[in-house]
Every structure is written in structure tokens, then in C-alpha cells.
Design a protein around this motif. Structure first.
Motif, PDB file in Angstrom:
ATOM      1  N   PHE A   1       0.820  -1.212   0.000  1.00 37.11           N
ATOM      2  CA  PHE A   1       0.000   0.000   0.000  1.00 37.11           C
ATOM      3  C   PHE A   1       0.855   1.264   0.000  1.00 37.11           C
ATOM      4  O   PHE A   1       0.619   2.188  -0.773  1.00 37.11           O
ATOM      5  CB  PHE A   1      -0.926   0.001   1.224  1.00 37.11           C
ATOM      6  CG  PHE A   1      -1.776  -1.230   1.325  1.00 37.11           C
ATOM      7  CD1 PHE A   1      -2.812  -1.440   0.434  1.00 37.11           C
ATOM      8  CD2 PHE A   1      -1.532  -2.186   2.286  1.00 37.11           C
ATOM      9  CE1 PHE A   1      -3.595  -2.579   0.514  1.00 37.11           C
ATOM     10  CE2 PHE A   1      -2.309  -3.336   2.379  1.00 37.11           C
ATOM     11  CZ  PHE A   1      -3.348  -3.525   1.487  1.00 37.11           C
ATOM     12  N   SER A   2       1.881   1.323   0.864  1.00 29.85           N
ATOM     13  CA  SER A   2       2.635   2.565   1.067  1.00 29.85           C
ATOM     14  C   SER A   2       3.566   2.901  -0.089  1.00 29.85           C
ATOM     15  O   SER A   2       3.885   4.075  -0.304  1.00 29.85           O
ATOM     16  CB  SER A   2       3.456   2.470   2.357  1.00 29.85           C
ATOM     17  OG  SER A   2       4.460   1.463   2.238  1.00 29.85           O
ATOM     18  N   PHE A   3       4.011   1.892  -0.860  1.00 28.30           N
ATOM     19  CA  PHE A   3       4.994   2.134  -1.917  1.00 28.30           C
ATOM     20  C   PHE A   3       4.453   1.785  -3.296  1.00 28.30           C
ATOM     21  O   PHE A   3       4.577   2.560  -4.236  1.00 28.30           O
ATOM     22  CB  PHE A   3       6.261   1.328  -1.613  1.00 28.30           C
ATOM     23  CG  PHE A   3       7.473   1.770  -2.380  1.00 28.30           C
ATOM     24  CD1 PHE A   3       7.860   3.100  -2.406  1.00 28.30           C
ATOM     25  CD2 PHE A   3       8.247   0.847  -3.063  1.00 28.30           C
ATOM     26  CE1 PHE A   3       8.988   3.508  -3.103  1.00 28.30           C
ATOM     27  CE2 PHE A   3       9.379   1.231  -3.757  1.00 28.30           C
ATOM     28  CZ  PHE A   3       9.757   2.564  -3.769  1.00 28.30           C
ATOM     29  N   TYR A   4       3.808   0.608  -3.410  1.00 29.78           N
ATOM     30  CA  TYR A   4       3.286   0.173  -4.706  1.00 29.78           C
ATOM     31  C   TYR A   4       1.853   0.641  -4.943  1.00 29.78           C
ATOM     32  O   TYR A   4       1.382   0.614  -6.079  1.00 29.78           O
ATOM     33  CB  TYR A   4       3.358  -1.355  -4.813  1.00 29.78           C
ATOM     34  CG  TYR A   4       4.758  -1.884  -4.690  1.00 29.78           C
ATOM     35  CD1 TYR A   4       5.624  -1.856  -5.769  1.00 29.78           C
ATOM     36  CD2 TYR A   4       5.224  -2.394  -3.479  1.00 29.78           C
ATOM     37  CE1 TYR A   4       6.928  -2.323  -5.650  1.00 29.78           C
ATOM     38  CE2 TYR A   4       6.519  -2.856  -3.352  1.00 29.78           C
ATOM     39  CZ  TYR A   4       7.363  -2.821  -4.441  1.00 29.78           C
ATOM     40  OH  TYR A   4       8.639  -3.273  -4.316  1.00 29.78           O
ATOM     41  N   GLY A   5       1.172   1.048  -3.896  1.00 26.83           N
ATOM     42  CA  GLY A   5      -0.238   1.391  -4.024  1.00 26.83           C
ATOM     43  C   GLY A   5      -0.541   2.868  -3.867  1.00 26.83           C
ATOM     44  O   GLY A   5      -1.628   3.223  -3.405  1.00 26.83           O
ATOM     45  N   THR A   6       0.387   3.751  -4.235  1.00 24.66           N
ATOM     46  CA  THR A   6       0.210   5.181  -3.975  1.00 24.66           C
ATOM     47  C   THR A   6      -0.442   5.941  -5.121  1.00 24.66           C
ATOM     48  O   THR A   6      -0.679   7.141  -4.992  1.00 24.66           O
ATOM     49  CB  THR A   6       1.566   5.838  -3.663  1.00 24.66           C
ATOM     50  OG1 THR A   6       2.481   5.569  -4.738  1.00 24.66           O
ATOM     51  CG2 THR A   6       2.137   5.290  -2.368  1.00 24.66           C
ATOM     52  N   ASN A   7      -0.709   5.291  -6.251  1.00 21.52           N
ATOM     53  CA  ASN A   7      -1.423   5.965  -7.345  1.00 21.52           C
ATOM     54  C   ASN A   7      -2.931   5.813  -7.162  1.00 21.52           C
ATOM     55  O   ASN A   7      -3.403   4.838  -6.571  1.00 21.52           O
ATOM     56  CB  ASN A   7      -1.003   5.385  -8.694  1.00 21.52           C
ATOM     57  CG  ASN A   7       0.384   5.825  -9.096  1.00 21.52           C
ATOM     58  OD1 ASN A   7       0.882   6.852  -8.639  1.00 21.52           O
ATOM     59  ND2 ASN A   7       1.025   5.041  -9.958  1.00 21.52           N
ATOM     60  N   PRO A   8      -3.726   6.763  -7.685  1.00 18.68           N
ATOM     61  CA  PRO A   8      -5.176   6.716  -7.476  1.00 18.68           C
ATOM     62  C   PRO A   8      -5.839   5.425  -7.940  1.00 18.68           C
ATOM     63  O   PRO A   8      -6.770   4.952  -7.299  1.00 18.68           O
ATOM     64  CB  PRO A   8      -5.674   7.906  -8.298  1.00 18.68           C
ATOM     65  CG  PRO A   8      -4.534   8.855  -8.314  1.00 18.68           C
ATOM     66  CD  PRO A   8      -3.309   7.992  -8.378  1.00 18.68           C
ATOM     67  N   ASN A   9      -5.377   4.833  -9.036  1.00 16.23           N
ATOM     68  CA  ASN A   9      -6.032   3.626  -9.532  1.00 16.23           C
ATOM     69  C   ASN A   9      -5.767   2.408  -8.656  1.00 16.23           C
ATOM     70  O   ASN A   9      -6.376   1.368  -8.841  1.00 16.23           O
ATOM     71  CB  ASN A   9      -5.640   3.335 -10.977  1.00 16.23           C
ATOM     72  CG  ASN A   9      -4.160   3.000 -11.134  1.00 16.23           C
ATOM     73  OD1 ASN A   9      -3.372   3.135 -10.194  1.00 16.23           O
ATOM     74  ND2 ASN A   9      -3.775   2.582 -12.325  1.00 16.23           N
ATOM     75  N   ALA A  10      -4.865   2.539  -7.675  1.00 19.39           N
ATOM     76  CA  ALA A  10      -4.637   1.443  -6.735  1.00 19.39           C
ATOM     77  C   ALA A  10      -5.710   1.427  -5.653  1.00 19.39           C
ATOM     78  O   ALA A  10      -5.978   0.390  -5.064  1.00 19.39           O
ATOM     79  CB  ALA A  10      -3.261   1.568  -6.091  1.00 19.39           C
ATOM     80  N   GLY A  11      -6.322   2.585  -5.382  1.00 17.67           N
ATOM     81  CA  GLY A  11      -7.371   2.657  -4.365  1.00 17.67           C
ATOM     82  C   GLY A  11      -6.815   2.548  -2.962  1.00 17.67           C
ATOM     83  O   GLY A  11      -5.632   2.303  -2.742  1.00 17.67           O
ATOM     84  N   THR A  12      -7.680   2.713  -1.974  1.00 17.72           N
ATOM     85  CA  THR A  12      -7.230   2.679  -0.587  1.00 17.72           C
ATOM     86  C   THR A  12      -6.890   1.266  -0.128  1.00 17.72           C
ATOM     87  O   THR A  12      -6.152   1.072   0.825  1.00 17.72           O
ATOM     88  CB  THR A  12      -8.313   3.245   0.342  1.00 17.72           C
ATOM     89  OG1 THR A  12      -9.526   2.505   0.141  1.00 17.72           O
ATOM     90  CG2 THR A  12      -8.570   4.711   0.041  1.00 17.72           C
ATOM     91  N   THR A  13      -7.434   0.268  -0.797  1.00 17.47           N
ATOM     92  CA  THR A  13      -7.114  -1.114  -0.431  1.00 17.47           C
ATOM     93  C   THR A  13      -6.391  -1.827  -1.561  1.00 17.47           C
ATOM     94  O   THR A  13      -6.334  -3.044  -1.611  1.00 17.47           O
ATOM     95  CB  THR A  13      -8.391  -1.909  -0.103  1.00 17.47           C
ATOM     96  OG1 THR A  13      -9.276  -1.877  -1.236  1.00 17.47           O
ATOM     97  CG2 THR A  13      -9.100  -1.310   1.088  1.00 17.47           C
TER      98      THR A  13
END
Length: 413
Positions: A227-239
Motif C-alpha cells: 500500500f505505502s509504496f506500490y499502491g500510492t497511485n489513485p487507480n490502486a485505491g485505498t485497499t
């Protein structure tokens, strides 16, 4: 051409004779447009009873996925506060010139967005979405940053030296230059109630340049990296975004690259990197090394369909050579080695990559370039499948080798 908007205001008080003067400010509009035609000799088209099927592919791609420089526009500004102190900001958008869509997963200011203070004596402190220390102190030594572009990134840009990922909610310090030595660090606030370490990202780095010698080193640590590094773009979503993990099944992760997607359950990602270069005449030789570790596999940070535990490691090494043929024309060659190990006996892959390129500047703002990259893979990837070649920014091959060629141009304004 960069467009500068500068304003200096002075108010003269005729009542008391005072002369207050507002600080001088400037705002600059800037940007890069990078586009090119790509050829790929083998792209997966499907699966049959005999295995993966592939075909040649011809595409037009923006620089962010296959070129030397990602297309962007931005605003940067400063305000002189006096006494060697300035306020500053940068707002930078990434986009695709081929279809007009936003880059960085649809973020409006996905490349950079920060504000801060700069001291001529001590350094700069900024707040916002920013680059980490690996990018700041290591990127300039890679062939990808010099002439090979995103195609020339280390396998999957596993060590982020080509800046695939940014750090959100980041506080950043960059020192002034001390006779060629500089240093800095970044701290990304996790923001998780009850835990100061969850989802946090921090990195430190340093660089030195004196005459023909240049050196750099950096360290990055990301907690709950899914989440903190690979999931920081909007299309990754909060989960994070749902992603198909092939034969390993479906899971929730923004990590889609089979080189490392199977390690989404890591509690921590760690990157250690060092590099150096030496210039003699018109030639520059460079070496880089990075060690990437997905630690604490099996945590609740992400899916673990293959039941990994422990630590998965990636060792990356690059040797590159650049020659300035004329003041406006350069050429380069490089070799990149990436080896994965440690997750289990079932996984462990090696990626060999050779690349060459040339860049010719028609003017200070416009250049044309050519890049060719060859990658060969062997072993088993992070999803427990036979490793296939997967040049960064392209679609994966149906077998263990792949060639990508790009003819492109870029223009700065």
C-alpha cells in the motif's frame, strides 16, 4: 521555451514616508513532450494447449512507458523571503501524448507536488508527493536516466531507479552542496491510527562529485509496501487494486509485474544501492549495484497465494558506457543483471539485459533518439511460473527472450 512570469511589488507610503517592499516572486511554466514508435518482437497474445502464444507488436508510446523522458507539464515558483531564505513550490503533471490521458494512475499532479522552504546556508525542506532518495542520488548513474529511458530500467524497475513510484505525504530534506558532497532524506508519514510505523516510507542518500569522479548511495525502507509504496497511485485505491495473478489465483494487490508481484505479502521492502562513474574525455563509464529485499513474507500487507515466508532478494548490477561523439550527439551501451532468490525453492529467476542507444539534439530543446533493448530470462518467477522476458514498460513475452526497439523524439518548453 520556458515562460517566466515575474512580479515585483513596491508600495510607497506618502502618509508616513515608509517604504515597505514586497519580496520578489517568480513562477515558471515548463514541460516535456516525448513520443516514439516502438517495435516488440514478442508480446503475449493468449494461451493454448501448447503454452503461451506470442506475436510481434508495433505501437506508438509516450515517453513514460517506453521513452527517455515521460511527457509532463508543470509549474515551479519561488519567493525571496530575505536573509538567504526562499519559499518554493513545484506542481507537476504526467500525461500520455498519444491519447491525452493522465499518467501515474490518473493522478492530476502525479509526478510531483510539494511546497517548502530553501535556505542558502543549510538546505531545503519540502512537503508533499515527492521522489525518494534512491531516485535523487542513484538515478543519474543509470543508463536509463542518461539515454536508454524506461526500456532500459532494471528488470521491472525493481529498485525504483527509474522512478516508477513516488512517496506520498512526504517530508524531505536536501542539503546544500559542500564542496561536491550533498545528502538528504525523505520520510513518508503512514497516517495509520495507533501505529507510527505502519505504512511509513523513509529513505536517506548521499552523493559526491569532484572532477571526473562521481559517487552515490541510498537506502529506502517501506513498511506495508503493498500500500505505502506500490499502491500510492489513485487507480490502486485505498485497499489496492484487484489483479490477476495468473495460475496463482486472484488477489488484492497493485503489484502486477510477475517479476515481483508474488511478494505482495511482504511486511517491508528494503532497497540498498550504490553507484559510481568516471569521466575521461568524451567518455563516461558507470557501475551501479542495488539489493532489494521483500522481508516478512506472509504478513497481512497483501496476498500470499503461494505461501511464501521469510525474505525474497533481488541483486541488480549495471555496467554502462556513454560517449559524447559531438556536443549535440551521444551514444551508449549497457548491460544489466538481475537475480532473484530466497523466497522458496520454487522461485528464483535471472534476467540478463543488453541495451544500446543514441541521442541527437537538433537544438537545446528538441532531440531525436533510438534505443534497442534485449532481455533473456530463466528460472521461476515470483508467481511460481517459468520466467518470461519482460522489458520494463512493455507487455511480457510469451517466452524467455524479448527485443524492443524505439525511435523517438522529445521537445522541452
Amino acid at each position: 521555451m520556458k515562460t517566466k512570469l515575474a512580479a515585483t511589488a513596491a508600495v510607497l507610503s506618502t502618509v508616513v514616508g515608509a517604504s515597505p517592499v514586497w519580496a520578489q516572486s517568480s513562477v515558471t511554466l515548463y514541460g516535456i513532450i516525448d513520443v516514439g514508435l516502438n517495435f516488440n518482437n514478442n508480446v503475449q497474445t493468449g494461451r493454448s494447449s501448447t503454452g503461451l502464444q506470442g506475436a510481434r507488436q508495433y505501437t506508438m508510446q509516450d515517453g513514460a512507458t517506453g521513452g527517455v523522458r515521460g511527457s509532463r507539464w508543470g509549474l515551479r515558483g519561488t519567493e525571496d523571503l530575505g536573509g538567504g531564505l526562499k519559499a518554493l513550490f513545484v506542481l507537476e503533471n504526467g500525461f500520455s501524448i498519444t491519447n491525452g490521458t493522465l499518467a501515474q494512475g490518473g493522478a492530476g499532479l502525479g509526478r510531483q507536488a510539494f511546497v517548502g522552504l530553501q535556505s542558502s546556508s543549510f538546505g531545503t525542506v519540502t512537503f508533499g508527493r515527492q521522489y525518494d532518495s534512491v531516485v535523487d542520488y542513484m538515478q543519474l548513474f543509470t543508463s536509463g536516466a542518461m539515454w536508454a529511458g524506461y526500456l532500459g530500467a532494471h528488470a521491472g524497475d525493481i529498485d525504483n531507479t527509474l522512478n516508477t513510484r513516488r512517496v506520498n505525504n512526504a517530508v524531505k530534506f536536501a542539503s546544500v552542496d559542500y564542496s561536491g558532497f550533498r545528502f538528504g532524506g525523505v520520510y513518508g508519514v503512514g497516517g495509520v491510527p495507533g501505529s507510527i510505523s505502519a505504512n511509513q516510507v523513509w529513505s536517506v542518500g548521499a552523493g559526491y562529485q569532484n572532477g571526473p569522479v562521481a559517487l552515490g548511495a541510498a537506502y529506502l525502507n517501506a513498511r506495508n509496501p503493498n500500500f505505502s509504496f506500490y499502491g500510492t497511485n489513485p487507480n490502486a485505491g485505498t485497499t489496492a487494486a484487484a489483479n490477476n495473478l495468473g495460475s496463482a489465483g486472484s488477489a488484492t494487490t497493485p503489484q502486477s509485474n510477475p517479476i515481483y508481484a508474488g511478494y505482495a505479502s511482504a511486511s517491508t521492502t528494503q532497497i540498498i544501492s550504490a553507484a559510481g562513474s568516471y569521466k575521461f574525455g568524451g567518455a563516461t563509464v558507470g557501475l551501479t549495484y542495488s539489493n532489494v529485499q521483500f522481508r516478512g513474507l506472509g504478513s497481512n500487507s497483501g496476498p500470499d497465494p503461494l505461501g511464501y515466508t521469510g525474505t525474497a532478494r533481488f541483486d541488480n548490477a549495471e555496467a554502462n558506457f556513454r560517449y559524447q561523439l559531438t556536443p549535440s550527439w551521444l551514444a551508449g551501451v549497457a548491460y544489466v543483471y538481475t537475480h532473484a532468490s530466497g523466497a522458496s525453492e520454487r522461485s528464483g529467476a535471472t534476467y540478463h539485459q543488453a541495451q544500446a542507444g543514441t541521442d541527437y539534439f537538433l537544438s537545446k530543446r528538441t532531440d531525436v533518439y533510438a534505443i534497442v533493448v534485449y532481455q533473456h530470462a530463466n528460472g521461476t518467477d515470483s508467481l511460481g511460473q517459468p520466467a518470461v522476458a519482460y522489458i520494463t514498460g512493455q507487455s511480457p513475452s510469451s517466452n524467455n527472450h524479448q527485443i524492443a526497439v524505439r525511435l523517438g523524439m522529445s521537445h522541452r518548453f
